[in-house]
Design an enzyme around this catalytic site. Structure first.
Site, PDB file in Angstrom:
ATOM      1  CD  GLN A  84      34.395  38.980  33.224  1.00 47.59           C
ATOM      2  OE1 GLN A  84      33.469  38.770  32.309  1.00 47.59           O
ATOM      3  NE2 GLN A  84      34.883  39.906  33.738  1.00 47.59           N
ATOM      4  CG  ASN A  99      38.180  40.378  36.307  1.00 45.14           C
ATOM      5  OD1 ASN A  99      37.058  40.319  35.868  1.00 45.14           O
ATOM      6  ND2 ASN A  99      38.312  40.980  37.476  1.00 45.14           N
ATOM      7  CB  CYS A 157      31.625  35.688  36.288  1.00 46.92           C
ATOM      8  SG  CYS A 157      31.453  36.059  34.665  1.00 46.92           S
ATOM      9  CG  ASN A 162      31.709  41.053  41.067  1.00 44.23           C
ATOM     10  OD1 ASN A 162      30.575  41.299  41.634  1.00 44.23           O
ATOM     11  ND2 ASN A 162      31.862  40.667  39.911  1.00 44.23           N
ATOM     12  CG  ASN A 204      32.701  45.362  38.169  1.00 51.46           C
ATOM     13  OD1 ASN A 204      33.262  44.973  37.204  1.00 51.46           O
ATOM     14  ND2 ASN A 204      32.530  44.653  39.513  1.00 51.46           N
ATOM     15  CD  GLU A 229      33.433  42.920  33.224  1.00 50.66           C
ATOM     16  OE1 GLU A 229      32.189  42.363  33.459  1.00 50.66           O
ATOM     17  OE2 GLU A 229      34.001  42.610  31.996  1.00 50.66           O
ATOM     18  NE  ARG A 230      37.021  43.837  40.611  1.00 49.56           N
ATOM     19  CZ  ARG A 230      36.901  42.984  41.405  1.00 49.56           C
ATOM     20  NH1 ARG A 230      37.218  43.484  42.705  1.00 49.56           N
ATOM     21  NH2 ARG A 230      36.318  41.828  41.670  1.00 49.56           N
ATOM     22  N   GLY A 279      26.698  40.005  33.452  1.00 52.22           N
ATOM     23  CA  GLY A 279      25.481  39.471  34.525  1.00 52.22           C
ATOM     24  C   GLY A 279      25.528  40.276  35.781  1.00 52.22           C
ATOM     25  CB  SER A 280      28.203  40.421  38.689  1.00 49.79           C
ATOM     26  OG  SER A 280      29.235  40.858  37.804  1.00 49.79           O
TER      27      SER A 280
END
Length: 261
Positions: free
Chosen positions: A39, A57, A66, A143, A176, A194-195, A204-205
């Site tokens: 990211q 992204n 993020c 997200n 995601n 991850e998307r 983290g998210s």
């Protein structure tokens, strides 16, 4: 910088014009011709916080949250001001970040969004058990996230399965995808698709969303160690309020990016 190997680029534009576009993000994210990262975060001046953060992204798409890059930005801001707490504005609103006694960074990631329209999903469904094979759970941390609980991660093809779910019609903004093995009520093993990014060492998210969905399912306690491929972070959620993410961040290098000529 990186957070347990989840690498990100911070672009400091607080005193200048923001140069970042989708094309530039894709160029810089190329690990062969650019810098390489999962990211990118842009730091902008902000009237009501220490900085305003915008996230991208690696494929040039924009996202609102993020956790790794937020911790990195907080670390930078705290080092500048010799402070142990800062506030940043993101697409999730104002987030408070603190440095712990161990040097890790804790971020208030905001409250998870649990309604089907907030994820968002293409149709009304119970976000605790979606109508997909395996009955995953879904939520949003700014997200979209989709969480599968599995017995064993060892032989799971994360990329093959993650690609299919990321682009499933149920997720109009893609998603995601997490694959979670519950070790015990305070410890999970997590692997991620991850998307817009592929298979990272951590996120983290995604760590927050995976823990939230496990707590909602009654599988986990309110404080969870989330073990990703790159290391461990701690997620806390009382089932009502904001989610708190705690983990390390490390500066890899800094410099000035030119136009490539």
């Amino acid at each position: 910088m990186h957070a347990n190997g989840d690498d990100f680029l911070l672009v400091d534009s607080r005193d200048k014009h923001n140069p970042v576009t989708s094309d530039l993000v894709r160029y810089l994210a190329d690990r062969n011709h650019g810098i390489g990262f999962n990211q990118l975060a842009v730091l902008l001046a902000c009237d009501d916080a220490d900085a305003h953060l915008l996230f991208w992204n690696a494929d040039g798409s924009v996202l609102n949250a993020c956790g790794s890059a937020t911790r990195g930005a907080a670390d930078l801001l705290m080092n500048e001001s010799n402070a142990t707490q800062v506030t940043v504005r993101t697409g999730r609103g104002l987030l408070t970040c603190e440095r712990t006694s161990s040097g890790a960074i804790t971020v208030d990631m905001g409250e998870p969004l649990l309604g089907w329209a907030d994820v968002p999903l293409a149709e009304a469904q119970d976000t605790l058990a979606l109508s997909l094979a395996g009955k995953p759970a879904a939520c949003s941390m700014g997200n979209p996230h989709c969480t599968y609980f599995v017995d064993d991660l060892a032989h799971l093809d994360v990329a093959a399965q993650g690609t299919v779910i990321e682009t499933h019609p149920l997720f109009p903004r893609k998603t995601n995808v997490h694959f979670v093995q519950v070790i015990n009520r305070r410890h999970i093993r997590l692997r991620i698709w991850e998307r817009g990014g592929g298979v990272p060492l951590g996120s983290g998210s995604c760590s927050c969303a995976a823990a939230v969905n496990g707590i909602r399912r009654g599988l986990l306690d309110s404080t969870v160690e989330v073990e990703c491929d790159g290391g461990i972070v701690t997620v806390q959620w009382d089932g009502i309020g904001p989610v708190f993410l705690t983990g390390p961040v490390t500066r890899s290098f800094s410099g000035i990016v030119t136009d490539g000529n």
